[in-house]
Enzyme design. Structure first.
Site, PDB file in Angstrom:
ATOM      1  N   HIS A  38       0.789  -0.956  -0.028  1.00  0.00           N
ATOM      2  CA  HIS A  38      -0.090  -0.132  -0.030  1.00  0.00           C
ATOM      3  C   HIS A  38       0.847   1.058   0.186  1.00  0.00           C
ATOM      4  O   HIS A  38       1.980   1.081   0.648  1.00  0.00           O
ATOM      5  CB  HIS A  38      -0.843  -0.155   1.098  1.00  0.00           C
ATOM      6  CG  HIS A  38      -2.058   0.907   1.043  1.00  0.00           C
ATOM      7  ND1 HIS A  38      -1.800   2.220   1.563  1.00  0.00           N
ATOM      8  CD2 HIS A  38      -3.404   0.632   0.679  1.00  0.00           C
ATOM      9  CE1 HIS A  38      -3.160   2.750   1.157  1.00  0.00           C
ATOM     10  NE2 HIS A  38      -3.757   1.865   0.818  1.00  0.00           N
TER      11      HIS A  38
ATOM     12  N   ASP B 255      -7.761  -5.726   0.442  1.00  0.00           N
ATOM     13  CA  ASP B 255      -8.554  -6.495  -0.561  1.00  0.00           C
ATOM     14  C   ASP B 255      -7.724  -7.893  -0.607  1.00  0.00           C
ATOM     15  O   ASP B 255      -8.102  -8.636  -1.397  1.00  0.00           O
ATOM     16  CB  ASP B 255      -7.932  -5.558  -1.943  1.00  0.00           C
ATOM     17  CG  ASP B 255      -8.990  -4.634  -2.252  1.00  0.00           C
ATOM     18  OD1 ASP B 255      -9.944  -4.815  -1.718  1.00  0.00           O
ATOM     19  OD2 ASP B 255      -8.491  -3.710  -2.666  1.00  0.00           O
TER      20      ASP B 255
HETATM   21  N1  ACO Z   1       4.032  -7.487  -4.554  1.00  0.00           N
HETATM   22  C1  ACO Z   1       5.357  -7.580  -4.849  1.00  0.00           C
HETATM   23  N2  ACO Z   1       6.164  -6.641  -4.858  1.00  0.00           N
HETATM   24  C2  ACO Z   1       5.566  -5.325  -4.646  1.00  0.00           C
HETATM   25  C3  ACO Z   1       4.176  -5.290  -4.262  1.00  0.00           C
HETATM   26  C4  ACO Z   1       3.273  -6.400  -4.361  1.00  0.00           C
HETATM   27  N3  ACO Z   1       1.960  -6.475  -4.291  1.00  0.00           N
HETATM   28  N4  ACO Z   1       3.895  -4.032  -4.079  1.00  0.00           N
HETATM   29  C5  ACO Z   1       5.077  -3.311  -4.209  1.00  0.00           C
HETATM   30  N5  ACO Z   1       5.860  -4.340  -4.293  1.00  0.00           N
HETATM   31  C6  ACO Z   1       7.392  -3.645  -4.441  1.00  0.00           C
HETATM   32  C7  ACO Z   1       7.696  -2.977  -5.869  1.00  0.00           C
HETATM   33  O1  ACO Z   1       8.146  -3.871  -6.935  1.00  0.00           O
HETATM   34  C8  ACO Z   1       8.957  -2.141  -5.471  1.00  0.00           C
HETATM   35  O2  ACO Z   1      10.004  -2.867  -5.347  1.00  0.00           O
HETATM   36  P1  ACO Z   1      11.331  -2.391  -5.768  1.00  0.00           P
HETATM   37  O3  ACO Z   1      11.681  -1.221  -4.509  1.00  0.00           O
HETATM   38  O4  ACO Z   1      12.603  -3.330  -5.582  1.00  0.00           O
HETATM   39  O5  ACO Z   1      11.405  -1.802  -7.121  1.00  0.00           O
HETATM   40  C9  ACO Z   1       8.684  -1.669  -3.914  1.00  0.00           C
HETATM   41  O6  ACO Z   1       7.630  -2.908  -3.522  1.00  0.00           O
HETATM   42  C10 ACO Z   1       7.678  -0.471  -3.885  1.00  0.00           C
HETATM   43  O7  ACO Z   1       6.625  -0.629  -4.724  1.00  0.00           O
HETATM   44  P2  ACO Z   1       5.942   0.695  -5.474  1.00  0.00           P
HETATM   45  O8  ACO Z   1       5.142   0.074  -6.594  1.00  0.00           O
HETATM   46  O9  ACO Z   1       6.920   1.794  -5.825  1.00  0.00           O
HETATM   47  O10 ACO Z   1       5.048   1.062  -4.230  1.00  0.00           O
HETATM   48  P3  ACO Z   1       3.643   1.989  -4.659  1.00  0.00           P
HETATM   49  O11 ACO Z   1       3.355   2.931  -3.438  1.00  0.00           O
HETATM   50  O12 ACO Z   1       3.986   3.027  -5.760  1.00  0.00           O
HETATM   51  O13 ACO Z   1       2.610   1.131  -5.110  1.00  0.00           O
HETATM   52  C11 ACO Z   1       0.781  -0.432  -4.752  1.00  0.00           C
HETATM   53  C12 ACO Z   1       1.605   0.494  -4.012  1.00  0.00           C
HETATM   54  C13 ACO Z   1       0.159   0.017  -6.036  1.00  0.00           C
HETATM   55  C14 ACO Z   1      -0.613  -0.805  -3.758  1.00  0.00           C
HETATM   56  C15 ACO Z   1       1.554  -1.601  -4.591  1.00  0.00           C
HETATM   57  O14 ACO Z   1       1.812  -2.149  -3.467  1.00  0.00           O
HETATM   58  C16 ACO Z   1       0.853  -2.781  -5.454  1.00  0.00           C
HETATM   59  O15 ACO Z   1       0.876  -2.756  -6.727  1.00  0.00           O
HETATM   60  N6  ACO Z   1       0.101  -3.655  -4.781  1.00  0.00           N
HETATM   61  C17 ACO Z   1      -0.637  -4.822  -5.423  1.00  0.00           C
HETATM   62  C18 ACO Z   1      -2.015  -4.389  -6.070  1.00  0.00           C
HETATM   63  C19 ACO Z   1      -3.202  -4.082  -4.723  1.00  0.00           C
HETATM   64  O16 ACO Z   1      -3.081  -5.035  -3.854  1.00  0.00           O
HETATM   65  N7  ACO Z   1      -3.610  -2.905  -4.738  1.00  0.00           N
HETATM   66  C20 ACO Z   1      -4.722  -2.484  -3.728  1.00  0.00           C
HETATM   67  C21 ACO Z   1      -4.137  -1.395  -2.888  1.00  0.00           C
HETATM   68  S1  ACO Z   1      -5.269  -1.059  -1.542  1.00  0.00           S
HETATM   69  C22 ACO Z   1      -6.312  -0.203  -2.432  1.00  0.00           C
HETATM   70  O17 ACO Z   1      -6.410   0.212  -3.375  1.00  0.00           O
HETATM   71  C23 ACO Z   1      -7.831  -0.297  -1.821  1.00  0.00           C
END
Ligand code: ACO
Length: 430
Positions: free
Chosen positions: A307, A364
């Protein structure tokens, strides 16, 4: 962290004081609005990682401590004691309603749950397998054309649109489910409980009516409450930015539905359930799947994990996990998938990749499992999220409208394209 007293920015040896905006609790802000005028510089903050787009008194999140409060009330207390419409009132009006105020809202919403025949025809015009989020966005936008008396920016118009959106969104979403299952559209009853009526319309067979299981009704109420607001998330920011152009509330909320549909936002509940199914079908062990996620080679993410704001357990996820346990036991839902999700969570939470990046289950991760056990088809999960988020979108639209500092949302950019060049006629191009 001690409170910052003074922020100065030095540009080419000239120091400028940047004004501070104080929060009642949480991060204070540094205002940079005059930077361009004073220095010719713009700020760069991709994905708004560090940008407060407004001041808001609706919802407070402390992502490190896993705290979520609506108008000051902890989410756990609201989930335990409140109902969805009560929380809607709280978010929209700022205070918990008296019994008389709650009764009046419940009655008013229930009186408006029927939808215009034109909306029914509109819903019927889409292919039966159309994704319900696409239809929902269109239907919410179209409401403005059927109820023009509620379109505008006067307090009376906004109040009417608030009630109409809460009421009609429930019926439209329930109808989307009925259509996808091939059922006729049955009429809402007046005077009933909001969640019960939604479930009755969504699930009643063509002849006869279902009795809504009180445990399921309670679980839906809680899920809607948990989704009701989450400050400046992607869809709410979309609602605000669309509304900032003075677009009407229906157009703004419809745009919010579009933003919510993405798998990185509301679509994650659907994506998480599909992920569990894919792991089962692939024959991979959970360890193998986690290894693929960490490898990033196939672009797989652990859906329902991570998140932008929470860097600890999402407090909503904790509530969902607790009720999932109870409801799945009661409904005899997919125990196998629930166990798989729990195992996946356990492995991820003890793995260095997830620990280092502070990735925890979000709201979720378990909601899809619950919705599925209740009988909702997978494409309906995100519309259910939209139903829950409706009060939050409305509250933010209203707050934005009443905030004298609101300006049209219009970010700047850093231009990286071609510098000026002369037009070349087509016959002279190489
Ligand atoms: N699985 C694996 N790796 C992940 C995940 C994940 N779910 N989420 C983040 N990471 C990793 C990224 O690859 C990144 O790694 P790095 O530093 O090696 O490049 C690091 O963690 C940071 O991730 P970002 O994408 O930069 O984080 P951001 O804050 O932009 O994204 C998000 C947040 C979009 C929620 C992300 O965690 C994600 O894609 N999660 C999966 C989708 C999800 O569950 N969304 C629901 C969010 S809650 C809601 O809307 C109600």
């Amino acid at each position: 962290m001690a409170q910052v007293q003074d922020v100065r920015l030095t540009v080419d040896e000239v120091a400028r004081e940047l004004p501070l905006t104080r929060a009642s609790v949480g991060n204070d802000g540094v205002s940079v609005s005059t930077l361009l005028r004073d220095t010719g510089l713009v700020t760069v903050d991709s994905g708004f990682m560090n940008t407060a787009s407004c001041s808001s008194a609706i919802t407070y999140i402390d992502g490190d401590a896993g705290i979520l409060r609506y108008r000051g009330y902890p989410i756990e207390q609201l989930a335990e004691n409140s109902s969805f419409l009560e929380v809607a009132y709280l978010l929209i009006h700022g205070e918990l309603p008296t019994q008389a105020q709650l009764d009046a809202l419940t009655l008013r919403v229930s009186r408006h749950m029927h939808v215009h025949e034109g909306i029914k025809a509109f819903l019927g015009a889409f292919p039966r397998d159309a994704h319900p989020m696409a239809v929902l966005s269109g239907a919410l936008s179209a409401l403005s054309t059927f109820y023009p008396e509620s379109v505008g920016r006067t307090p009376e118009q906004i109040e009417l649109a608030t009630v109409l959106l809460l009421a009609k969104a429930a019926t439209v979403i329930a109808y989307l489910q009925r259509r996808s299952l091939g059922g006729d559209l049955i009429e809402p009853r007046r005077g009933g409980d909001y969640v019960e009526e939604f479930m009755r319309i969504a699930f009643s067979p063509a002849s006869g009516e279902i009795e809504v299981d009180p445990l399921v009704k309670h679980a839906v109420d809680v899920l809607l409450i948990l989704h009701a607001d989450h400050e400046q998330n992607c869809s709410t920011s979309t609602v605000r930015i669309v509304g900032s152009s003075h677009a009407n509330i229906y157009a703004s909320v419809a745009a919010g539905v579009g933003a919510l549909s993405g798998p990185l936002h509301g679509g994650a509940n659907e994506a998480a359930l599909r992920m569990f199914d894919q792991i089962k079908e692939s024959g991979d062990s959970i360890e193998q799947f986690v290894a693929k996620v960490k490898d990033k080679a196939e672009g797989a993410r652990l859906m329902g994990f991570g998140h932008r704001v929470y860097k600890s357990y999402d407090p909503r996820g904790a509530v969902v996990k607790k009720i999932a346990d109870k409801v799945l036991a009661d409904l005899g839902g997919s125990d196998e998938t629930f166990q798989m999700a729990q195992r996946l969570e356990e492995i991820a939470l003890s793995d260095e990749y997830f620990i280092e990046r502070k990735l925890y289950p979000n709201v979720d991760f378990y909601t899809g499992l619950l919705y599925s056990a209740m009988g909702f088809p997978t494409p309906m999960f995100t519309p259910l999220f939209a139903l829950g988020r409706m009060p939050g979108w409305i509250a933010h639209y209203r707050e934005m409208l009443n905030d004298p500092t609101t300006k049209i949302g219009r970010p700047r950019q850093i231009y990286t394209g071609e510098v000026e060049r002369d037009y070349v006629p087509v016959d002279q191009r190489g």
